[in-house]
Scaffold this motif. Structure first.
Motif, PDB file in Angstrom:
ATOM      1  N   TRP A  30       0.838  -1.206   0.000  1.00 25.09           N
ATOM      2  CA  TRP A  30       0.000   0.000   0.000  1.00 25.09           C
ATOM      3  C   TRP A  30       0.872   1.256   0.000  1.00 25.09           C
ATOM      4  O   TRP A  30       0.621   2.199  -0.740  1.00 25.09           O
ATOM      5  CB  TRP A  30      -0.930  -0.032   1.213  1.00 25.09           C
ATOM      6  CG  TRP A  30      -1.787   1.174   1.339  1.00 25.09           C
ATOM      7  CD1 TRP A  30      -1.568   2.256   2.143  1.00 25.09           C
ATOM      8  CD2 TRP A  30      -2.992   1.457   0.640  1.00 25.09           C
ATOM      9  NE1 TRP A  30      -2.564   3.180   1.987  1.00 25.09           N
ATOM     10  CE2 TRP A  30      -3.447   2.715   1.063  1.00 25.09           C
ATOM     11  CE3 TRP A  30      -3.722   0.761  -0.306  1.00 25.09           C
ATOM     12  CZ2 TRP A  30      -4.610   3.276   0.575  1.00 25.09           C
ATOM     13  CZ3 TRP A  30      -4.883   1.329  -0.786  1.00 25.09           C
ATOM     14  CH2 TRP A  30      -5.312   2.572  -0.354  1.00 25.09           C
ATOM     15  N   TRP A  31       1.898   1.256   0.822  1.00 27.01           N
ATOM     16  CA  TRP A  31       2.782   2.425   0.933  1.00 27.01           C
ATOM     17  C   TRP A  31       3.504   2.664  -0.396  1.00 27.01           C
ATOM     18  O   TRP A  31       3.593   3.803  -0.858  1.00 27.01           O
ATOM     19  CB  TRP A  31       3.786   2.221   2.054  1.00 27.01           C
ATOM     20  CG  TRP A  31       4.710   3.378   2.216  1.00 27.01           C
ATOM     21  CD1 TRP A  31       6.006   3.449   1.837  1.00 27.01           C
ATOM     22  CD2 TRP A  31       4.396   4.661   2.767  1.00 27.01           C
ATOM     23  NE1 TRP A  31       6.528   4.685   2.120  1.00 27.01           N
ATOM     24  CE2 TRP A  31       5.556   5.442   2.689  1.00 27.01           C
ATOM     25  CE3 TRP A  31       3.238   5.209   3.308  1.00 27.01           C
ATOM     26  CZ2 TRP A  31       5.590   6.741   3.143  1.00 27.01           C
ATOM     27  CZ3 TRP A  31       3.294   6.513   3.765  1.00 27.01           C
ATOM     28  CH2 TRP A  31       4.450   7.265   3.680  1.00 27.01           C
ATOM     29  N   LEU A  32       4.009   1.604  -1.020  1.00 27.23           N
ATOM     30  CA  LEU A  32       4.692   1.758  -2.299  1.00 27.23           C
ATOM     31  C   LEU A  32       3.723   2.201  -3.393  1.00 27.23           C
ATOM     32  O   LEU A  32       4.089   2.966  -4.288  1.00 27.23           O
ATOM     33  CB  LEU A  32       5.369   0.441  -2.687  1.00 27.23           C
ATOM     34  CG  LEU A  32       6.563   0.049  -1.815  1.00 27.23           C
ATOM     35  CD1 LEU A  32       7.042  -1.345  -2.181  1.00 27.23           C
ATOM     36  CD2 LEU A  32       7.674   1.059  -1.910  1.00 27.23           C
ATOM     37  N   TRP A  33       2.486   1.719  -3.320  1.00 26.55           N
ATOM     38  CA  TRP A  33       1.479   2.107  -4.299  1.00 26.55           C
ATOM     39  C   TRP A  33       1.136   3.591  -4.153  1.00 26.55           C
ATOM     40  O   TRP A  33       0.919   4.291  -5.144  1.00 26.55           O
ATOM     41  CB  TRP A  33       0.250   1.231  -4.112  1.00 26.55           C
ATOM     42  CG  TRP A  33      -0.815   1.400  -5.153  1.00 26.55           C
ATOM     43  CD1 TRP A  33      -0.667   1.826  -6.430  1.00 26.55           C
ATOM     44  CD2 TRP A  33      -2.195   1.147  -4.967  1.00 26.55           C
ATOM     45  NE1 TRP A  33      -1.879   1.838  -7.075  1.00 26.55           N
ATOM     46  CE2 TRP A  33      -2.837   1.430  -6.201  1.00 26.55           C
ATOM     47  CE3 TRP A  33      -2.968   0.700  -3.911  1.00 26.55           C
ATOM     48  CZ2 TRP A  33      -4.204   1.277  -6.366  1.00 26.55           C
ATOM     49  CZ3 TRP A  33      -4.322   0.551  -4.114  1.00 26.55           C
ATOM     50  CH2 TRP A  33      -4.917   0.832  -5.321  1.00 26.55           C
ATOM     51  N   LEU A  34       1.103   4.108  -2.925  1.00 20.58           N
ATOM     52  CA  LEU A  34       0.812   5.522  -2.692  1.00 20.58           C
ATOM     53  C   LEU A  34       1.925   6.421  -3.195  1.00 20.58           C
ATOM     54  O   LEU A  34       1.675   7.554  -3.585  1.00 20.58           O
ATOM     55  CB  LEU A  34       0.578   5.788  -1.215  1.00 20.58           C
ATOM     56  CG  LEU A  34      -0.778   5.458  -0.654  1.00 20.58           C
ATOM     57  CD1 LEU A  34      -0.802   5.751   0.831  1.00 20.58           C
ATOM     58  CD2 LEU A  34      -1.871   6.230  -1.343  1.00 20.58           C
TER      59      LEU A  34
END
Length: 89
Positions: free
Chosen positions: A83-87
């Motif tokens: 999720w963090w990398l996608w954001l």
């Protein structure tokens, strides 16, 4: 309809029903509030999907006991990282 009838369903069906129910709840949560969509996605991707994967592993008898708890947490941590990398894109 009694809730006991659902306990007799096969594992994959119960997991699918749980995912569908959470999807419906989160969809209703976001109706008319576009700002809540990222929060609903976060809840679904970080809590619902990893828990469903862990339950599937439990159903296949690949994990049990404390190992299952550790795998649930590890899957959630991996989901947070994704999720963090996608954001950051």
């Amino acid at each position: 309809m009694s809730i006991l009838k659902y306990q007799q369903l096969p594992g994959p069906v119960r997991i699918s029903l749980a995912i569908l129910l959470w999807s419906l709840i989160l969809w209703l949560f976001t109706l008319g509030h576009a700002g809540f969509v990222p929060v609903a996605r976060l809840i679904f991707l970080i809590f619902v999907v990893p828990y469903a994967v862990a339950e599937w592993l439990k159903m296949k008898k690949l994990l049990s006991g404390k190992k299952l708890d550790y795998v649930r947490v590890a899957l959630m941590v991996c989901a947070v990282a994704i999720w963090w990398l996608w954001l950051k894109k």
